[in-house]
Design an enzyme around this catalytic site. Structure first.
Site, PDB file in Angstrom:
ATOM      1  N   ARG A  15       5.232  69.472  -0.947  1.00  8.39           N
ATOM      2  CA  ARG A  15       5.482  69.672   0.478  1.00  8.39           C
ATOM      3  C   ARG A  15       4.354  70.484   1.113  1.00  8.39           C
ATOM      4  NH1 ARG A  15      11.527  71.974   0.079  1.00  8.39           N
ATOM      5  NH2 ARG A  15      10.603  72.791  -1.858  1.00  8.39           N
ATOM      6  N   LYS A  75       7.401  77.073  -0.105  1.00  7.51           N
ATOM      7  CA  LYS A  75       8.027  77.837  -1.186  1.00  7.51           C
ATOM      8  C   LYS A  75       7.538  79.277  -1.196  1.00  7.51           C
ATOM      9  CE  LYS A  75      10.652  76.891  -3.623  1.00  7.51           C
ATOM     10  NZ  LYS A  75      12.123  77.056  -3.400  1.00  7.51           N
ATOM     11  N   TYR A  94      10.282  79.910   2.744  1.00  3.94           N
ATOM     12  CA  TYR A  94      11.457  80.220   1.923  1.00  3.94           C
ATOM     13  C   TYR A  94      11.077  81.333   0.955  1.00  3.94           C
ATOM     14  CZ  TYR A  94      13.705  75.896   3.531  1.00  3.94           C
ATOM     15  OH  TYR A  94      14.272  74.917   4.309  1.00  3.94           O
ATOM     16  N   HIS A  96      14.014  83.474  -0.935  1.00  2.00           N
ATOM     17  CA  HIS A  96      15.067  83.596  -1.966  1.00  2.00           C
ATOM     18  C   HIS A  96      14.846  84.843  -2.815  1.00  2.00           C
ATOM     19  CE1 HIS A  96      16.566  79.614  -0.930  1.00  2.00           C
ATOM     20  NE2 HIS A  96      15.350  79.132  -1.040  1.00  2.00           N
ATOM     21  N   GLU A 118      15.493  80.806   4.934  1.00  2.00           N
ATOM     22  CA  GLU A 118      16.880  80.599   4.520  1.00  2.00           C
ATOM     23  C   GLU A 118      17.861  81.593   5.119  1.00  2.00           C
ATOM     24  OE1 GLU A 118      15.219  83.276   1.264  1.00  2.00           O
ATOM     25  OE2 GLU A 118      14.490  81.557   2.430  1.00  2.00           O
ATOM     26  N   ASP A 270      18.130  78.299  -6.688  1.00  2.00           N
ATOM     27  CA  ASP A 270      17.213  79.114  -5.888  1.00  2.00           C
ATOM     28  C   ASP A 270      17.745  80.523  -5.679  1.00  2.00           C
ATOM     29  OD1 ASP A 270      14.898  77.710  -5.390  1.00  2.00           O
ATOM     30  OD2 ASP A 270      15.710  76.637  -3.674  1.00  2.00           O
TER      31      ASP A 270
END
Length: 376
Positions: A15, A75, A94, A96, A118, A270
């Site tokens: 991505r 990511k 993101y 996490h 997120e 995740d």
């Protein structure tokens, strides 16, 4: 503002933070775009495509980090990327953080402003930047589970939808949120026998209204969960507590009582996973067997469907990126409480309560900290 898009370096992550159309949009607002060479090559976007959209192509991530003020990724930054972060950076991706102490430690040490997709919210209490990836992961979880049920993958050799005269696979979906809803849609479409569990009766009611007697809905008590799991061919973990580590709902004892060759797909990996035996895997090596059950625990599932995922993600992140770039990060965060909910780390402080609790750090409220930064 100078906006940087480095190439993703996580295992089999194709991505890209901004496709060319989004680059063109931001350029129209007067911002300079730096894109690392080959950042979008894995999904068919060439350097020429980005150049035509107005970006400047640079040869390395180090050049992107050295020049950009606002970094847009997909990511969480890997260790090599975290070492390049400074207090002058705003990172939007993101993260996490709750199950990832090393990353949390490094982001705090960097002094950067780190906003997690997120945990950004909307007026309805939903997570709009997580939703498109949850939709992809939910649908993909059934594809992955069906593949893992094949004998060549270590599975029981069960066809998800069965055939005339042979019963279909039994699928249990734990969680009726966005991931769970999309997993249910795919599993029902493929003809599986589907049970979905949640403690939110309204979520179960909506699923029941949509599918009627094609699915079974259960309030997620320990007894209901245990009975459903041990009778299943495929279990999909779709549990989310925003910003916090996922609860371990499926125990090792439950897995021992499942048939050999059954499959668990833990989409919650995740956030640490909702299955006791889960550990993160990669697209290069996606499965392992424990207690006779095939585990699929890929931590970046949508990366396998990278073109669809990149476009879907950009659709929802772009308005926030425009705000951050047009107004500046601190004013944009102060002006929008929903964007501010995404602020996890800022100026060496943890500004998200669940992340602070997960790692034993002091929680710092975001708004007063930002106002303090604004005056300096």
């Amino acid at each position: 503002m100078i906006i940087g898009v480095p190439k993703e370096i996580k295992n089999h992550e194709y991505r890209v933070g901004l496709p060319p159309a989004a680059v063109r949009e931001l350029g129209g607002h007067g911002h300079q775009l730096l894109v690392e060479s080959q950042a979008g090559a894995g999904i068919g976007y060439s350097d020429a495509d980005y150049g035509d959209a107005g970006a400047t192509i640079v040869g390395s991530a180090r050049e992107v980090f050295a020049q950009a003020q606002l970094l847009i990724k997909v990511k969480e930054p890997q260790a090599a990327e975290r070492s390049m972060l400074t207090p002058d950076h705003t990172l939007f991706t993101y993260l996490h953080l709750a199950p990832d102490r090393p990353q949390t430690v490094d982001l705090l040490a960097s002094g950067a402003t780190c906003i997690a997709y997120e945990t950004v919210t909307d007026a309805h209490g939903h997570l709009p930047l997580l939703a498109p990836m949850s939709e992809v992961a939910g649908r993909m979880s059934v594809q992955a589970g069906a593949r893992c049920l094949e004998k060549s993958m270590g599975g029981r050799g069960v066809l998800l939808g069965g055939v005339p005269g042979v019963e279909p696979a039994r699928v249990t979906v734990i969680g009726g949120g966005v991931v769970g809803q999309n997993a249910v849609a795919m599993a029902v479409g493929l003809g599986a026998s589907v049970t979905v569990l949640d403690r939110n009766i309204e979520a179960l009611r909506q699923l029941d209204n949509r599918y009627g007697n094609r699915i079974r809905t259960l309030c997620s008590t320990r007894d209901a969960l245990e009975q459903s799991v041990i009778q299943s061919d495929l279990v999909i973990g779709a549990v989310l507590i925003p910003g916090a580590s996922a609860p371990k709902l499926v125990t090792r004892d439950m897995l021992r009582r499942m048939a050999n060759g059954s499959v668990v797909v833990d989409v919650a990996i995740d956030q640490g996973g909702c299955v006791e035996t889960s550990r993160p895997t990669t697209h290069a090596d996606p499965t392992y067997v424990e207690e006779g059950v095939v585990h699929y625990c890929v931590a970046n599932m949508p990366g396998a469907l990278a073109r669809t995922s990149s476009q879907a993600l950009s659709n929802v992140t772009l308005p926030f990126i425009v705000a951050l770039a047009d107004q500046g990060p601190v004013p944009a965060l102060l002006a929008d409480g929903h964007l501010r909910a995404g602020l996890n780390v800022c100026a060496g402080k943890v500004t998200h309560r669940q992340v602070a609790e997960a790692h034993g750090y002091e929680y710092t409220e975001a708004e007063p900290l930002l106002r303090q930064l604004q005056t300096h």
